[in-house]
Motif scaffolding. Structure first.
Motif, mmCIF file in Angstrom:
data_model
loop_
_atom_site.group_PDB
_atom_site.id
_atom_site.type_symbol
_atom_site.label_atom_id
_atom_site.label_comp_id
_atom_site.label_asym_id
_atom_site.label_seq_id
_atom_site.Cartn_x
_atom_site.Cartn_y
_atom_site.Cartn_z
ATOM 1 N N SER A 199 0.841 -1.174 0.105
ATOM 2 C CA SER A 199 -0.010 0.034 0.076
ATOM 3 C C SER A 199 0.842 1.421 -0.269
ATOM 4 N N GLN A 200 1.945 1.278 0.860
ATOM 5 C CA GLN A 200 2.827 2.425 0.850
ATOM 6 C C GLN A 200 3.333 2.516 -0.429
ATOM 7 N N ARG A 201 3.861 1.737 -1.144
ATOM 8 C CA ARG A 201 4.623 1.656 -2.500
ATOM 9 C C ARG A 201 3.553 1.603 -3.579
ATOM 10 N N GLN A 202 2.458 1.696 -3.358
ATOM 11 C CA GLN A 202 1.444 1.719 -4.371
ATOM 12 C C GLN A 202 1.669 0.675 -5.348
ATOM 13 N N ARG A 203 1.901 -0.551 -5.062
ATOM 14 C CA ARG A 203 2.304 -1.903 -5.414
ATOM 15 C C ARG A 203 1.228 -2.678 -4.986
ATOM 16 N N SER A 204 1.105 -4.107 -5.805
ATOM 17 C CA SER A 204 0.286 -5.132 -5.314
ATOM 18 C C SER A 204 1.355 -5.978 -4.431
ATOM 19 N N ALA A 205 0.465 -6.378 -3.628
ATOM 20 C CA ALA A 205 1.191 -7.561 -2.710
ATOM 21 C C ALA A 205 1.898 -8.471 -3.436
ATOM 22 N N HIS A 206 1.442 -9.070 -4.760
ATOM 23 C CA HIS A 206 2.067 -9.943 -5.453
ATOM 24 C C HIS A 206 3.421 -9.332 -6.059
ATOM 25 N N TRP A 207 3.295 -8.165 -6.358
ATOM 26 C CA TRP A 207 4.633 -7.591 -6.916
ATOM 27 C C TRP A 207 5.662 -7.494 -5.973
ATOM 28 N N ILE A 208 5.342 -7.234 -4.607
ATOM 29 C CA ILE A 208 6.265 -7.130 -3.525
ATOM 30 C C ILE A 208 6.772 -8.522 -3.381
ATOM 31 N N MET A 209 6.296 -9.361 -3.143
ATOM 32 C CA MET A 209 6.636 -10.883 -2.965
ATOM 33 C C MET A 209 7.543 -11.344 -4.076
ATOM 34 N N LEU A 210 7.083 -11.082 -5.233
ATOM 35 C CA LEU A 210 8.038 -11.376 -6.629
ATOM 36 C C LEU A 210 9.333 -10.629 -6.523
ATOM 37 N N GLU A 211 9.364 -9.218 -5.998
ATOM 38 C CA GLU A 211 10.411 -8.570 -5.902
ATOM 39 C C GLU A 211 11.409 -9.094 -5.002
ATOM 40 N N ALA A 212 10.731 -9.445 -3.639
ATOM 41 C CA ALA A 212 11.606 -10.164 -2.412
ATOM 42 C C ALA A 212 12.411 -11.300 -2.925
ATOM 43 N N ILE A 213 11.398 -12.163 -3.573
ATOM 44 C CA ILE A 213 11.949 -13.498 -3.997
ATOM 45 C C ILE A 213 13.165 -13.170 -5.211
ATOM 46 N N LYS A 214 12.763 -12.259 -6.132
ATOM 47 C CA LYS A 214 14.174 -12.045 -7.137
ATOM 48 C C LYS A 214 15.165 -11.686 -6.510
ATOM 49 N N GLN A 215 15.026 -10.718 -5.765
ATOM 50 C CA GLN A 215 16.445 -10.073 -4.944
ATOM 51 C C GLN A 215 16.872 -11.061 -4.110
ATOM 52 N N TYR A 216 16.274 -12.091 -3.326
ATOM 53 C CA TYR A 216 16.851 -12.903 -2.668
ATOM 54 C C TYR A 216 17.779 -14.214 -3.471
ATOM 55 N N VAL A 217 17.062 -14.467 -4.740
ATOM 56 C CA VAL A 217 17.700 -15.517 -5.475
ATOM 57 C C VAL A 217 18.779 -14.743 -6.284
ATOM 58 N N ASP A 218 18.954 -13.504 -6.631
ATOM 59 C CA ASP A 218 19.970 -12.753 -7.120
ATOM 60 C C ASP A 218 21.099 -12.721 -6.312
ATOM 61 N N ARG A 219 20.891 -12.462 -4.882
ATOM 62 C CA ARG A 219 21.925 -12.315 -4.012
ATOM 63 C C ARG A 219 22.521 -13.706 -3.765
ATOM 64 N N GLU A 220 21.594 -14.808 -3.541
ATOM 65 C CA GLU A 220 22.455 -16.132 -3.261
ATOM 66 C C GLU A 220 23.065 -16.568 -4.445
ATOM 67 N N GLU A 221 22.523 -16.292 -5.692
ATOM 68 C CA GLU A 221 23.349 -16.777 -6.771
ATOM 69 C C GLU A 221 24.674 -16.085 -6.917
ATOM 70 N N ALA A 222 24.773 -14.747 -6.368
ATOM 71 C CA ALA A 222 25.947 -13.943 -6.584
ATOM 72 C C ALA A 222 26.961 -14.589 -5.480
ATOM 73 N N GLN A 223 26.372 -14.860 -4.343
ATOM 74 C CA GLN A 223 27.128 -15.533 -3.571
ATOM 75 C C GLN A 223 27.812 -16.940 -3.870
ATOM 76 N N GLU A 224 27.029 -17.538 -4.470
ATOM 77 C CA GLU A 224 27.394 -18.901 -4.778
ATOM 78 C C GLU A 224 28.528 -18.574 -5.950
ATOM 79 N N SER A 225 28.341 -17.678 -6.813
ATOM 80 C CA SER A 225 29.358 -17.321 -7.840
ATOM 81 C C SER A 225 30.749 -16.972 -7.259
#
Length: 90
Positions: free
Chosen positions: A20-46
């Motif tokens: 609500s604060q970001r004027q986004r859907s909850a779905h978008w927030i959750m997808l973005e959080a998962i994407k950022q987590y996966v990106d960070r973990e992949e970078a750490q593995e690399s």
């Protein structure tokens, strides 16, 4: 691919409030959080794979640069007399 995700009520409320604060859907927030987590973990593995490969190469050859040699080289970046990377040595 549809995937369901069960989250507790507190986290669900937090996501909805942030959405609500970001004027986004909850779905978008959750997808973005998962994407950022996966990106960070992949970078750490690399990084981990690269570090292990470097360690293996060092053990095989003994060739290296000291921390001070690297710092001295990096301190020239962007300067008029920027230096080339020093040669590795034993």
């Amino acid at each position: 691919m549809a995937t369901s995700l069960k989250i507790d009520d507190d986290l669900k409320s937090r996501v909805q409030q942030l959405a609500s604060q970001r004027q986004r859907s909850a779905h978008w927030i959750m997808l973005e959080a998962i994407k950022q987590y996966v990106d960070r973990e992949e970078a750490q593995e690399s990084f981990k794979r690269e570090a292990l490969a470097s360690w293996s190469a060092y053990q095989e050859t003994g060739r290296h640069l000291t921390g001070q040699e690297v710092r001295t080289w990096l301190s020239t970046w962007g300067a008029d007399d920027e230096k080339a990377m020093p040669e590795c040595h034993e």
